[in-house]
Write a protein that holds these residues in place. Structure first.
Motif, PDB file in Angstrom:
ATOM      1  N   MET A  10       0.839  -1.162   0.000  1.00 38.35           N
ATOM      2  CA  MET A  10       0.000   0.000   0.000  1.00 38.35           C
ATOM      3  C   MET A  10       0.892   1.235   0.000  1.00 38.35           C
ATOM      4  N   MET A  11       0.519   2.215  -0.753  1.00 36.83           N
ATOM      5  CA  MET A  11       1.334   3.403  -0.946  1.00 36.83           C
ATOM      6  C   MET A  11       1.063   4.498   0.080  1.00 36.83           C
ATOM      7  N   TYR A  12       0.040   4.334   0.911  1.00 35.92           N
ATOM      8  CA  TYR A  12      -0.342   5.410   1.818  1.00 35.92           C
ATOM      9  C   TYR A  12       0.727   5.771   2.837  1.00 35.92           C
ATOM     10  N   PRO A  13       1.472   4.817   3.417  1.00 35.39           N
ATOM     11  CA  PRO A  13       2.541   5.238   4.339  1.00 35.39           C
ATOM     12  C   PRO A  13       3.597   6.093   3.639  1.00 35.39           C
ATOM     13  N   LEU A  14       3.832   5.822   2.361  1.00 33.55           N
ATOM     14  CA  LEU A  14       4.790   6.620   1.603  1.00 33.55           C
ATOM     15  C   LEU A  14       4.317   8.064   1.501  1.00 33.55           C
ATOM     16  N   VAL A  15       3.023   8.260   1.273  1.00 29.39           N
ATOM     17  CA  VAL A  15       2.467   9.608   1.186  1.00 29.39           C
ATOM     18  C   VAL A  15       2.640  10.329   2.516  1.00 29.39           C
ATOM     19  N   SER A  16       2.443   9.637   3.612  1.00 33.02           N
ATOM     20  CA  SER A  16       2.616  10.255   4.926  1.00 33.02           C
ATOM     21  C   SER A  16       4.074  10.663   5.151  1.00 33.02           C
ATOM     22  N   ILE A  68       6.347  17.870   1.493  1.00 34.14           N
ATOM     23  CA  ILE A  68       5.789  17.735   0.148  1.00 34.14           C
ATOM     24  C   ILE A  68       4.279  17.659   0.308  1.00 34.14           C
ATOM     25  N   PRO A  69       3.532  18.514  -0.386  1.00 31.66           N
ATOM     26  CA  PRO A  69       2.081  18.525  -0.206  1.00 31.66           C
ATOM     27  C   PRO A  69       1.438  17.178  -0.536  1.00 31.66           C
ATOM     28  N   VAL A  70       0.434  16.815   0.247  1.00 32.82           N
ATOM     29  CA  VAL A  70      -0.254  15.542   0.060  1.00 32.82           C
ATOM     30  C   VAL A  70      -0.928  15.490  -1.302  1.00 32.82           C
ATOM     31  N   ALA A  71      -1.529  16.583  -1.723  1.00 32.16           N
ATOM     32  CA  ALA A  71      -2.222  16.609  -3.017  1.00 32.16           C
ATOM     33  C   ALA A  71      -1.247  16.310  -4.159  1.00 32.16           C
ATOM     34  N   VAL A  72      -0.047  16.857  -4.088  1.00 31.76           N
ATOM     35  CA  VAL A  72       0.955  16.619  -5.128  1.00 31.76           C
ATOM     36  C   VAL A  72       1.398  15.152  -5.097  1.00 31.76           C
ATOM     37  N   SER A  73       1.653  14.631  -3.913  1.00 22.77           N
ATOM     38  CA  SER A  73       2.080  13.226  -3.791  1.00 22.77           C
ATOM     39  C   SER A  73       1.026  12.280  -4.331  1.00 22.77           C
ATOM     40  N   LEU A  74      -0.229  12.530  -3.995  1.00 26.66           N
ATOM     41  CA  LEU A  74      -1.306  11.653  -4.464  1.00 26.66           C
ATOM     42  C   LEU A  74      -1.464  11.740  -5.982  1.00 26.66           C
ATOM     43  N   ARG A  75      -1.294  12.932  -6.533  1.00 23.30           N
ATOM     44  CA  ARG A  75      -1.413  13.088  -7.974  1.00 23.30           C
ATOM     45  C   ARG A  75      -0.276  12.369  -8.696  1.00 23.30           C
ATOM     46  N   VAL A  76       0.940  12.487  -8.198  1.00 20.91           N
ATOM     47  CA  VAL A  76       2.096  11.828  -8.835  1.00 20.91           C
ATOM     48  C   VAL A  76       1.976  10.312  -8.734  1.00 20.91           C
ATOM     49  N   LEU A  77       1.511   9.819  -7.582  1.00 21.28           N
ATOM     50  CA  LEU A  77       1.363   8.375  -7.387  1.00 21.28           C
ATOM     51  C   LEU A  77       0.070   7.828  -7.980  1.00 21.28           C
ATOM     52  N   PRO A  82      -9.667   7.720  -0.359  1.00 23.65           N
ATOM     53  CA  PRO A  82      -9.155   6.527   0.333  1.00 23.65           C
ATOM     54  C   PRO A  82      -7.950   6.818   1.217  1.00 23.65           C
ATOM     55  N   TYR A  83      -7.122   7.787   0.815  1.00 23.41           N
ATOM     56  CA  TYR A  83      -5.971   8.139   1.651  1.00 23.41           C
ATOM     57  C   TYR A  83      -6.428   8.683   2.996  1.00 23.41           C
ATOM     58  N   TYR A  84      -7.374   9.617   2.976  1.00 22.92           N
ATOM     59  CA  TYR A  84      -7.834  10.201   4.231  1.00 22.92           C
ATOM     60  C   TYR A  84      -8.621   9.181   5.056  1.00 22.92           C
ATOM     61  N   ARG A  85      -9.294   8.254   4.391  1.00 20.49           N
ATOM     62  CA  ARG A  85      -9.985   7.176   5.109  1.00 20.49           C
ATOM     63  C   ARG A  85      -8.957   6.279   5.793  1.00 20.49           C
ATOM     64  N   TRP A  86      -7.861   5.975   5.091  1.00 13.52           N
ATOM     65  CA  TRP A  86      -6.785   5.167   5.679  1.00 13.52           C
ATOM     66  C   TRP A  86      -6.129   5.912   6.828  1.00 13.52           C
ATOM     67  N   LEU A  87      -5.989   7.230   6.688  1.00 11.79           N
ATOM     68  CA  LEU A  87      -5.357   8.028   7.730  1.00 11.79           C
ATOM     69  C   LEU A  87      -6.163   7.976   9.030  1.00 11.79           C
ATOM     70  N   GLN A  88      -7.485   7.883   8.920  1.00 16.96           N
ATOM     71  CA  GLN A  88      -8.340   7.773  10.100  1.00 16.96           C
ATOM     72  C   GLN A  88      -8.194   6.418  10.782  1.00 16.96           C
ATOM     73  N   ASN A  89      -8.026   5.343   9.987  1.00 21.60           N
ATOM     74  CA  ASN A  89      -7.961   3.987  10.521  1.00 21.60           C
ATOM     75  C   ASN A  89      -6.931   3.181   9.726  1.00 21.60           C
ATOM     76  N   PRO A  90      -5.630   3.281  10.070  1.00 21.75           N
ATOM     77  CA  PRO A  90      -4.595   2.617   9.266  1.00 21.75           C
ATOM     78  C   PRO A  90      -4.577   1.087   9.391  1.00 21.75           C
ATOM     79  N   VAL A  91      -5.146   0.538  10.456  1.00 20.84           N
ATOM     80  CA  VAL A  91      -5.192  -0.916  10.624  1.00 20.84           C
ATOM     81  C   VAL A  91      -6.628  -1.366  10.398  1.00 20.84           C
ATOM     82  N   THR A  92      -6.833  -2.206   9.382  1.00 16.69           N
ATOM     83  CA  THR A  92      -8.181  -2.654   9.064  1.00 16.69           C
ATOM     84  C   THR A  92      -8.633  -3.738  10.034  1.00 16.69           C
ATOM     85  N   GLU A  93      -9.935  -3.966  10.055  1.00 16.66           N
ATOM     86  CA  GLU A  93     -10.498  -5.011  10.911  1.00 16.66           C
ATOM     87  C   GLU A  93      -9.975  -6.386  10.493  1.00 16.66           C
ATOM     88  N   ALA A  94      -9.807  -6.595   9.186  1.00 17.32           N
ATOM     89  CA  ALA A  94      -9.316  -7.887   8.699  1.00 17.32           C
ATOM     90  C   ALA A  94      -7.881  -8.140   9.154  1.00 17.32           C
TER      91      ALA A  94
END
Length: 115
Positions: free
Chosen positions: A1-7, A14-23, A29-41
C-alpha cells in the motif's frame, strides 16, 4: 500500500495533493486510511496468528489442523485453510512433518553431472 509513503512525503514538506497526484492515488481513500490505518481484517488475522502461535509454543509437534483446534478452544475460530496459510507464512510446522535424508539430515544440493 502506498499510503505510508504519502505520509512520509508529507513529513518532508511535500504537499499531500501533489504526492497523491504523482502516485495516481485518490484523496478520499488516503484520508480514510489516515483515520484507521489498521483494518479489521488485519486485526482479526493478527489475533488468529497469535492464538496459533500460542498453541504452537505449547505443542510444537502439532500440525496446522491440531493448532487450529487449539486456537478455536482459545476463542479464535477460523477455517482450516486460514490456519494453514498463517502457519505456512510464519514457518510453524509440525516437528514430525519435516522430511530428512537417509542419515538424518536434510538433503543437500544435487551432485554435479560427470562430463
Amino acid at each position: 500500500m502506498m499510503y505510508p509513503l504519502v505520509s512520509e512525503l508529507a513529513a518532508d514538506q511535500i504537499p499531500v495533493a501533489v504526492s497523491l497526484r504523482v502516485l495516481k492515488l485518490a484523496r478520499q481513500p488516503y484520508y480514510r486510511w489516515l483515520q484507521n490505518p489498521v483494518t479489521e481484517a488485519e486485526l482479526e488475522a493478527a489475533h488468529r496468528a497469535n492464538a496459533l502461535h500460542d498453541a504452537h509454543l505449547n505443542d510444537p509437534e502439532f500440525g496446522y489442523r491440531l493448532l487450529r483446534d487449539e486456537a478455536e478452544n482459545a476463542g479464535a475460530p477460523m477455517a482450516a485453510r486460514t490456519a494453514w496459510r498463517l502457519c505456512h507464512q510464519n514457518g510453524w510446522h509440525s516437528a514430525f512433518g519435516t522430511r530428512r535424508g537417509k542419515n538424518g539430515t536434510r538433503p543437500g544440493p544435487p551432485r554435479p553431472a560427470r562430463a
